[in-house]
Write an enzyme that holds these catalytic residues in place. Structure first.
Site, PDB file in Angstrom:
ATOM      1  N   GLU A  57     -29.534 -84.409 -13.908  1.00 28.17           N
ATOM      2  CA  GLU A  57     -30.558 -85.437 -14.034  1.00 28.17           C
ATOM      3  C   GLU A  57     -30.900 -85.707 -15.498  1.00 28.17           C
ATOM      4  OE1 GLU A  57     -31.551 -82.970 -10.288  1.00 28.17           O
ATOM      5  OE2 GLU A  57     -30.583 -82.686 -12.234  1.00 28.17           O
ATOM      6  N   THR A 170       4.845 -60.357  -0.004  1.00 29.85           N
ATOM      7  CA  THR A 170       4.249 -60.647  -1.308  1.00 29.85           C
ATOM      8  C   THR A 170       4.991 -59.982  -2.457  1.00 29.85           C
ATOM      9  OG1 THR A 170       2.733 -58.763  -1.125  1.00 29.85           O
ATOM     10  CG2 THR A 170       1.957 -60.892  -0.281  1.00 29.85           C
ATOM     11  N   THR A 205      -3.272 -52.670  -8.887  1.00 24.84           N
ATOM     12  CA  THR A 205      -2.653 -53.845  -9.506  1.00 24.84           C
ATOM     13  C   THR A 205      -2.661 -53.722 -11.022  1.00 24.84           C
ATOM     14  OG1 THR A 205      -3.288 -55.261  -7.641  1.00 24.84           O
ATOM     15  CG2 THR A 205      -2.826 -56.353  -9.736  1.00 24.84           C
ATOM     16  N   LEU A 213      -5.130 -61.857 -15.784  1.00 27.94           N
ATOM     17  CA  LEU A 213      -6.084 -62.451 -14.850  1.00 27.94           C
ATOM     18  C   LEU A 213      -7.015 -63.468 -15.504  1.00 27.94           C
ATOM     19  CD1 LEU A 213      -7.041 -59.409 -12.565  1.00 27.94           C
ATOM     20  CD2 LEU A 213      -5.443 -61.272 -12.106  1.00 27.94           C
ATOM     21  N   GLU A 300      -7.530 -61.430  -6.354  1.00 26.62           N
ATOM     22  CA  GLU A 300      -6.087 -61.341  -6.571  1.00 26.62           C
ATOM     23  C   GLU A 300      -5.756 -59.858  -6.676  1.00 26.62           C
ATOM     24  OE1 GLU A 300      -3.957 -63.827  -9.207  1.00 26.62           O
ATOM     25  OE2 GLU A 300      -5.406 -65.473  -9.093  1.00 26.62           O
ATOM     26  N   LEU A 305      -6.445 -53.063  -1.354  1.00 21.23           N
ATOM     27  CA  LEU A 305      -7.798 -53.613  -1.507  1.00 21.23           C
ATOM     28  C   LEU A 305      -7.995 -54.808  -0.592  1.00 21.23           C
ATOM     29  CD1 LEU A 305     -10.554 -53.699  -2.798  1.00 21.23           C
ATOM     30  CD2 LEU A 305      -9.571 -54.904  -4.756  1.00 21.23           C
TER      31      LEU A 305
END
Length: 373
Positions: A57, A170, A205, A213, A300, A305
């Site tokens: 606004e 994967t 990972t 990341l 990711e 996990l």
């Protein structure tokens, strides 16, 4: 062209503006505002800036002033209820009142308990007409689903991302996974990273892939925070996630003081949050992340996990990129949970969006009922 149609066009313009805040405004909601004169001319427009900066606004009012346009008697089309409290900025409802706005058309009520109808009440008390455009409400809520989740449920919207073959693999048996999907899918995945407040992964990972990341494939004015689940505090002090532009938060069940101090010296935040089994309490972690201003949590992570999050009922949405290839047996799946004894125990999903991205297919599927809050 009827007045109703004109109004919907202005609101659509406001929604288009709100989308320009997709990578920008976190943890504030993505909001757009269009100011229209009594003669039906657009005289100002804007969208919410970075946290601490002006809201939609105020940006629209500044735009009108910069063009020399008089806002008295104008209508403001806003995608979310104007705020009524003083946070990092002043109340937007007061700014609209002081500018002489005669009418506010809004898509949806702000779920923030500090607002939640009070903005509308203050506008009406000042003689400003308030109307709701319910047809645009769902679009605004979808654009801000993480903000609504944090305000209503007290947890972020958890989106789990995975890149797989058509048979759900994967990574190969030896861990090789780069690249299953193509460059267009990877760039699209970075756009989803950019819209999130934080990216979650597990220590497995980090140890196996040492990922950065961060957002690299699309332009973004801000980097999401990195969050790592690391029960034993095995984080290497030279891990890429500790050098990421977004701050790194590590959730652990370890009370290893020397390692904690070493990580904190590198700028990491270490949060000790054990469950009864001596691992990280994932549900408590989500509540803590919400308290830290996390709207959308982009996951990711590896199959362990991912499986834990699914098993504990903490995943809201799956973001899957599927490549037109088969990788056969022996590979890794996207989530380790089960085994199930009956088909009725399957995690029920609902298709939300399916698109072809380059040579791959992107599927957005929601866990049934998770968006009902």
């Amino acid at each position: 062209m009827t007045e109703v149609t004109q109004s919907s066009i202005y609101m659509q313009q406001a929604l288009d503006l709100a989308r320009q805040a997709l990578f920008l405004s976190n943890p504030n909601p993505r909001v757009g505002c269009v100011l229209v004169s009594a003669q039906g001319q657009v005289i100002g427009q804007g969208f919410t800036q970075q946290a601490g900066g002006p809201h939609a606004e105020v940006m629209a009012l500044r735009d009108a002033a910069a063009q020399g346009n008089d806002t008295r008697g104008a209508t403001a089309y806003v995608t979310l209820e104007p705020c009524s409290h003083t946070g990092r900025t002043g109340p937007c409802c007061h700014a609209l009142i002081e500018a002489g706005i005669a009418k506010v058309v809004c898509a949806i009520t702000d779920p923030n308990p500090q607002v939640a109808g009070q903005g509308f009440a203050k506008l009406r008390a000042a003689g400003v007409q308030v109307e709701m455009d319910d047809a645009a409400g769902q679009a605004c809520r979808e654009l801000n689903i993480g903000f609504f989740s944090r305000m209503v449920r007290g947890t972020p919207w958890v989106r789990m991302k995975a890149a797989t073959s058509l048979d759900g693999v994967t990574a190969l048996h030896n861990g090789q996974s780069q690249w299953i999907t193509g460059p267009a899918a990877r760039a699209d995945g970075h756009a989803w990273r950019a819209r999130a407040c934080a990216i979650l992964t597990g220590i497995g990972t980090v140890l196996e892939d040492n990922p950065r990341l961060n957002v690299r494939e699309v332009q973004t004015p801000r980097q999401p925070r990195i969050v790592v689940v690391d029960s034993k505090l095995d984080m290497p002090l030279d891990a890429h996630v500790l050098k990421a532009p977004g701050a790194c938060t590590i959730y652990t069940s370890s009370t290893n003081a020397p390692k904690t101090q070493a990580l904190q010296a590198l700028g990491a935040t270490v949060v000790v949050m054990p469950n009864a089994a001596g691992k990280v309490d994932l549900a408590a972690m989500l509540r803590d992340l919400a308290a830290r201003g996390t709207n959308e949590l982009h996951v990711e992570a590896g199959f362990k996990l991912n499986g834990s999050l699914i098993r504990e009922g903490l995943v809201d949405e799956l973001l899957l990129y599927m490549a037109p290839k088969l990788l056969g047996t022996g590979g890794m799946g996207m989530a380790n949970f089960g085994p199930l004894d009956a088909l009725t125990q399957a995690l029920p999903l609902q298709w939300h969006d399916v698109q072809r991205i380059g040579d791959d297919v992107r599927i957005v599927a929601r866990v049934a009922g998770r968006d009902q809050f």
